[in-house]
Design a protein around this motif. Structure first.
Motif, PDB file in Angstrom:
ATOM      1  N   UNK B 113      -3.479   0.900   2.312  1.00  0.00           N
ATOM      2  CA  UNK B 113      -2.553  -0.080   2.887  1.00  0.00           C
ATOM      3  C   UNK B 113      -1.570  -0.638   1.868  1.00  0.00           C
ATOM      4  N   UNK B 114      -1.740  -0.274   0.589  1.00  0.00           N
ATOM      5  CA  UNK B 114      -0.744  -0.648  -0.407  1.00  0.00           C
ATOM      6  C   UNK B 114      -0.719  -2.131  -0.703  1.00  0.00           C
ATOM      7  N   UNK B 247      -2.307  -7.154  -3.281  1.00  0.00           N
ATOM      8  CA  UNK B 247      -2.913  -6.085  -2.473  1.00  0.00           C
ATOM      9  C   UNK B 247      -2.963  -6.452  -0.985  1.00  0.00           C
ATOM     10  N   UNK B 248      -2.693  -5.478  -0.157  1.00  0.00           N
ATOM     11  CA  UNK B 248      -2.699  -5.669   1.300  1.00  0.00           C
ATOM     12  C   UNK B 248      -4.159  -5.497   1.760  1.00  0.00           C
ATOM     13  N   UNK B 249      -4.934  -6.589   1.681  1.00  0.00           N
ATOM     14  CA  UNK B 249      -6.376  -6.448   1.912  1.00  0.00           C
ATOM     15  C   UNK B 249      -6.862  -7.240   3.118  1.00  0.00           C
ATOM     16  N   UNK B 263      -8.103 -11.149  -4.679  1.00  0.00           N
ATOM     17  CA  UNK B 263      -7.627 -10.114  -3.762  1.00  0.00           C
ATOM     18  C   UNK B 263      -7.911  -8.716  -4.283  1.00  0.00           C
ATOM     19  N   UNK B 264      -7.734  -7.728  -3.404  1.00  0.00           N
ATOM     20  CA  UNK B 264      -7.998  -6.336  -3.755  1.00  0.00           C
ATOM     21  C   UNK B 264      -9.326  -5.886  -3.196  1.00  0.00           C
ATOM     22  N   UNK B 265      -9.362  -4.681  -2.617  1.00  0.00           N
ATOM     23  CA  UNK B 265     -10.588  -4.189  -2.001  1.00  0.00           C
ATOM     24  C   UNK B 265     -11.435  -3.534  -3.090  1.00  0.00           C
ATOM     25  N   UNK B 283      -2.615   0.724  -4.243  1.00  0.00           N
ATOM     26  CA  UNK B 283      -2.418  -0.660  -4.698  1.00  0.00           C
ATOM     27  C   UNK B 283      -3.262  -1.679  -3.945  1.00  0.00           C
ATOM     28  N   UNK B 284      -3.969  -1.258  -2.906  1.00  0.00           N
ATOM     29  CA  UNK B 284      -4.833  -2.212  -2.202  1.00  0.00           C
ATOM     30  C   UNK B 284      -6.217  -2.254  -2.838  1.00  0.00           C
TER      31      UNK B 284
END
Lengths: 142, 845
Positions: B113-114, B247-249, B263-265, B283-284
């Motif tokens: 998901x970037x 990150x798109x998390x 953040x960040x998976x 980037x996620x």
């Protein structure tokens, strides 16, 4: 013709064991060291665009006067370019093999068995071809 | 249509660069594993190249940036759902739900998901003239706003912020950068590097404000007012936020996957999240507390995940964040531990304030290993330093030599031969020196072939020079001479073959093959020989002996298009045409249902003609006074012109008459490649003559002649060859120039490349053409005269010859036409039907 939906021609056995010979065109229709296209199959049947019976199709005929083998016939449909153009390619020797270089994306198909030199999974159907006087005959499985 | 299957369902969320790379890698292996793949993409277009996003403002189109193509995904058998974001994941049931409410089951799920641009929560940041810099849509919005703005501010002085500042400059704005930290690019550069970069950027006209925290954005009489902590203000027309990425998390969080504190998976070294059926890449993803905001590590995660899914054991062990780039024209490089934060790190610094160069190496305590480096103003040493760092190579006795300018001109390069075989050369595609050597030994003997086989240097391109070096030195080591033979059938270059054919007066390919070749010929030597025969003897290309030699376009004197139909281009010399003739073209196009388009060369192209229609179409065009335009041949295409002194208030010469004279003289000349020309009536250059093989520009006193320009794939400005020529001298020079090119160029070599490869270059060419240094000018002129005198319109000769017309039958044994050529209407004109449309028609028939 149904070829349009054939995304990739699969490896089929090309061997025609007991050919049944039928006239396809005249000697004067052929062009030396080049190809022409003939319509093959049930030419009398009504035109049924893109759903035509598989036995109605274009076949590319090549004539190489003076060579050990003078006549070759392969399907005219280029499954990679998705167009009926094989007869309009250049006859090219590649690694000692006689091939036809398809005009759109320059893939080479071996004249003898139709196998694509760049991708061995792709093969054009081939047919025996012979002169009988001034008439050209094609061999098929009846 | 669903069929029962025990194939595993794989769902991919996100279709950015990393998501696309994942699919690309999976497609290669999916034959055996056979996942059923569905991809959900929130944007309305498939993956595109975000690394080169800024080039969108420099004339690059969305199409140029595209990486994923709908058709390509279809061929791979992957389903791509554009504009269809996922709203939630149910890990219990193993389903995802789209925002429109449809439910999809998965066996394995990949999150790609970037990230999203971080916008600091400054009051007023939602103003309609505040933007972010991430998607093509963002760039479109910025472009629109910039069209009525004078100034713009970028908030953020990192990598992307400086790129955005450059974009604003490109759009013609007065650009400012506002940075919270005391220096620019503080992640990658140390203080010294940062200061120098700031100086350089300021001299380029970008104003930099460091140590500034924006507290409020308000409207100010149609402009924006930015208020900074401490009371300063800045008034601007628009603001672009580029203050980092996050990150798109969201999906991961809401479904209970483990995420990092900031953040960040969270993933392990298999790229698995806290749920064994779910992977995260790009980037996620958060690996060992780090987000990797570069494309190469994302690609590496993608490859790891593909390996895991296909039962291979490959691991992701973090990644090198070194980077080299050009920002606003300033070269910047950062390697490894640029700040020297490692235990016992020691620095070696070189500063040249005079020329604006700053270089710093960080070594370990022993001075044996390179831990990091910073380069600003000159990144020539980057490749070498990176190899020392990545491959842990022992530094030389005097490591400072690596960054000091060499006093004796010696290169301190770590040559290709010094690299260990396992050294990574291309980090985007993870290609080692060993892999490169393997493909060279396996028969790839050109840079292009090596790139194609390994993908090396097709990512960011940073390793291009090193790659070339490795390939060249390996070829040399193999004792290979790059030979210029035409092909396996003729051990000669095109130039040698030309001389053989000319001296021995050989007229047919059979004769040539028998005397000087071997085997049966191929699609390289046949058209080349045909072109040489035409340049020398100018027989009709459809003479019996030449038919089998031509490419399909020459054989049928038309241009084959993708569905096997052809396009037709009548000659319109100089782009001048009477209304009557325009109407004829329109009539013919209507009668044969052809798609019409104006070409770049001031002619009209008629598309969609079937093979058997070509002679009828040409009969009508010839009856109306048209001739063939040779658009199908390697020959003169067109001579573009402006309207010149006849109409234009600035024109100093009659450019149209000259264009007509030139085009009618050289039409039909067969050459190694196509030739384009133009004539402009004054120095304003409206005909764009300097991008042509032969360009003519009017002066007060006569004509300036330019040669060897090129548009197309590798643009090259034409060189000024001679000035203030009278009409006769101009024609004489063009005669000589063209014939010298036709005689000596390599196969398919344009004049631009030919001139660049000519020993002695432009000066030598002037000596040959103007001073007649070789004493061949008379011969060149006579030869050109022979070609001009033997001109025939190939189509006119063909339609009057029943034997030649026989070639234009679709089937030799039937009058039917090819029913695989199907057109549909678009914008009121026909176009080839796509495979999907054909199948649809067939199924509904």
């Amino acid at each position: 013709m149904h070829q349009a939906s054939a995304r990739q021609s699969s490896h089929t056995s090309n061997a025609i064991t007991h050919p049944h010979w039928l006239p396809i065109c005249q000697r004067s229709d052929l062009v030396s060291n080049s190809g022409v296209c003939a319509l093959w199959g049930d030419t009398s049947s009504e035109k049924t665009d893109y759903l035509a019976k598989p036995e109605r199709k274009g076949i590319a005929l090549f004539f190489l006067p003076g060579q050990e083998r003078q006549l070759y016939a392969v399907d005219n449909w280029d499954p990679i370019a998705q167009a009926g153009i094989i007869s309009r390619g250049i006859i090219a020797e590649l690694d000692g093999e006689l091939t036809i270089a398809s005009p759109l994306y320059k893939h080479h198909f071996r004249l003898e068995d139709g196998v694509c030199m760049e991708d061995g999974n792709i093969q054009l159907a081939t047919y025996p071809l012979a002169f009988n006087g001034n008439t050209v005959y094609i061999g098929c499985d009846k | 249509m669903t069929e029962k299957t025990n194939k595993q369902k794989l769902v991919v969320i996100g279709n950015g660069m990393v998501g696309h790379h994942f699919l690309e890698q999976l497609a290669e292996k999916n034959e055996s594993t056979g996942f059923i793949v569905t991809v959900f993409c929130a944007e309305n277009r498939p993956a595109y190249d975000r690394v080169h996003l800024s080039e969108y403002f420099a004339g690059c189109s969305a199409e140029d940036l595209a990486m994923g193509h709908i058709e390509q995904y279809r061929q791979w058998g992957f389903e791509l759902e554009l504009n269809n974001p996922i709203a939630s994941i149910d890990r219990e049931k193993q389903t995802v739900t789209t925002q429109t409410g449809s439910l999809h089951r998965y066996d394995q799920l990949v999150l790609a998901t970037g990230s999203y641009p971080f916008v600091p929560p400054i009051p007023g940041h939602q103003h309609e003239r505040c933007f972010v810099y991430r998607t093509i849509e963002d760039l479109n919005a910025i472009r629109t706003a910039a069209s009525n703005a004078q100034s713009g501010v970028v908030v953020g002085g990192g990598l992307l912020g400086l790129e955005a500042a450059n974009a604003l400059k490109t759009l013609g704005l007065d650009a400012h950068v506002v940075e919270f930290a005391p220096g620019l690019m503080s992640t990658q550069l140390d203080e010294g590097g940062s200061n120098l970069l700031q100086k350089k950027i300021e001299t380029l006209g970008v104003t930099v404000h460091t140590s500034r925290a924006t507290e409020l954005i308000t409207d100010a009489d149609g402009q924006l007012r930015m208020q900074f902590k401490g009371g300063d203000e800045l008034i601007t027309d628009m603001i672009v936020f580029s203050a980092g990425i996050r990150p798109q998390d969201e999906l991961a969080k809401s479904s209970g996957l483990q995420v990092g504190e900031r953040g960040g998976i969270v993933i392990d070294n298999r790229c698995r999240t806290s749920d064994p059926n779910i992977f995260a890449i790009g980037e996620c993803a958060l690996y060992e507390g780090q987000i990797f905001g570069l494309v190469a590590p994302g690609y590496s995660m993608a490859r790891t995940t593909v390996a895991q899914l296909t039962g291979m054991e490959t691991f992701f062990n973090g990644a090198d964040m070194s980077t080299k780039l050009k920002l606003l024209g300033v070269q910047v490089g950062s390697i490894g531990d640029a700040h020297g934060r490692s235990e016992g790190a020691a620095a070696i610094t070189f500063v040249d304030e005079q020329s604006g160069v700053y270089k710093r190496m960080i070594t370990d305590a022993t001075g044996q290993k390179l831990l990091g480096a910073v380069l600003v103003g000159d990144t020539g040493d980057y490749d070498t330093l990176l190899q020392y760092h990545l491959n842990d190579i022992d530094l030389p006795e005097h490591p400072e030599q690596l960054i000091l300018p060499s006093t004796d001109g010696a290169e301190s390069l770590l040559g290709a031969s010094a690299l260990p075989t396992n050294a990574t050369v291309c980090s985007c595609y993870n290609v080692s020196k060993g892999q490169i050597l393997d493909v060279v030994h396996g028969g790839c003997h050109t840079l292009a072939e090596v790139k194609d086989a390994t993908k090396a240097s097709t990512g960011c391109g940073g390793c291009a020079a090193l790659l070339k070096d490795i390939v060249d030195s390996e070829l040399a080591a193999l004792g290979m001479e790059v030979n210029n033979h035409l092909c396996t059938h003729f051990p000669y270059s095109r130039q040698e073959l030309f001389h053989i054919i000319q001296v021995e007066e050989i007229k047919t390919f059979d004769d040539l093959l028998q005397k000087h070749g071997s085997g049966k010929g191929c699609e390289v030597c046949k058209p080349t020989a045909a072109s040489i025969f035409a340049s020398l003897w100018n027989e009709h290309i459809l003479e019996q002996a030449h038919v089998g030699l031509q490419d399909t376009n020459d054989t049928f004197m038309a241009n084959m298009q993708k569905n096997g139909s052809y396009s037709v281009v009548p000659r319109i010399p100089g782009g001048e045409i009477t209304p009557e003739k325009l109407i004829v073209i329109g009539d013919v196009a209507k009668r044969y249902n052809l798609y019409t388009k104006i070409t770049g060369g001031q002619r009209i192209d008629l598309f969609g003609a079937r093979l058997e229609q070509l002679p009828e179409i040409w009969r009508e065009l010839i009856d109306a006074g048209f001739e063939t335009g040779h658009a199908y041949g390697k020959s003169l295409r067109t001579v573009k012109s402006c309207v010149g002194s006849t109409w234009c208030r600035f024109g100093v010469q009659d450019s149209v008459s000259m264009a007509l004279r030139v085009e009618n003289r050289y039409k039909g000349l067969r050459s190694p490649h196509k030739i384009k020309m133009a004539v402009s009536g004054c120095t304003r250059e409206c005909a764009e003559a300097q991008s042509k093989d032969v360009g003519v520009i009017a002066t007060e006193k006569g004509w300036n002649l330019f040669v060897a320009g090129n548009g197309g794939m590798r643009p090259r400005h034409a060189d000024l060859f001679a000035t203030d020529l009278d009409d006769e001298t101009l024609i004489r020079y063009i005669d000589r120039f063209l014939m010298f090119y036709v005689r000596t160029a390599d196969k398919l070599q344009r004049t631009s490349v030919w001139l660049e490869s000519l020993d002695g270059g432009l000066d030598y060419l002037r000596e040959v053409i103007i001073d007649d240094k070789l004493g061949i000018c008379t011969e060149l002129e006579i030869q050109m005269e022979r070609v001009v005198d033997s001109y025939q319109c190939e189509w006119k000769s063909a339609i009057n010859d029943p034997e030649k017309l026989k070639r234009f039958r679709q089937f030799v044994n039937s009058n039917e036409s090819d029913d695989n050529i199907i057109f549909v209407k678009e914008r009121g004109q026909p176009r080839p039907a796509t495979i999907e449309e054909i199948i649809e028609t067939a199924e509904s028939a």
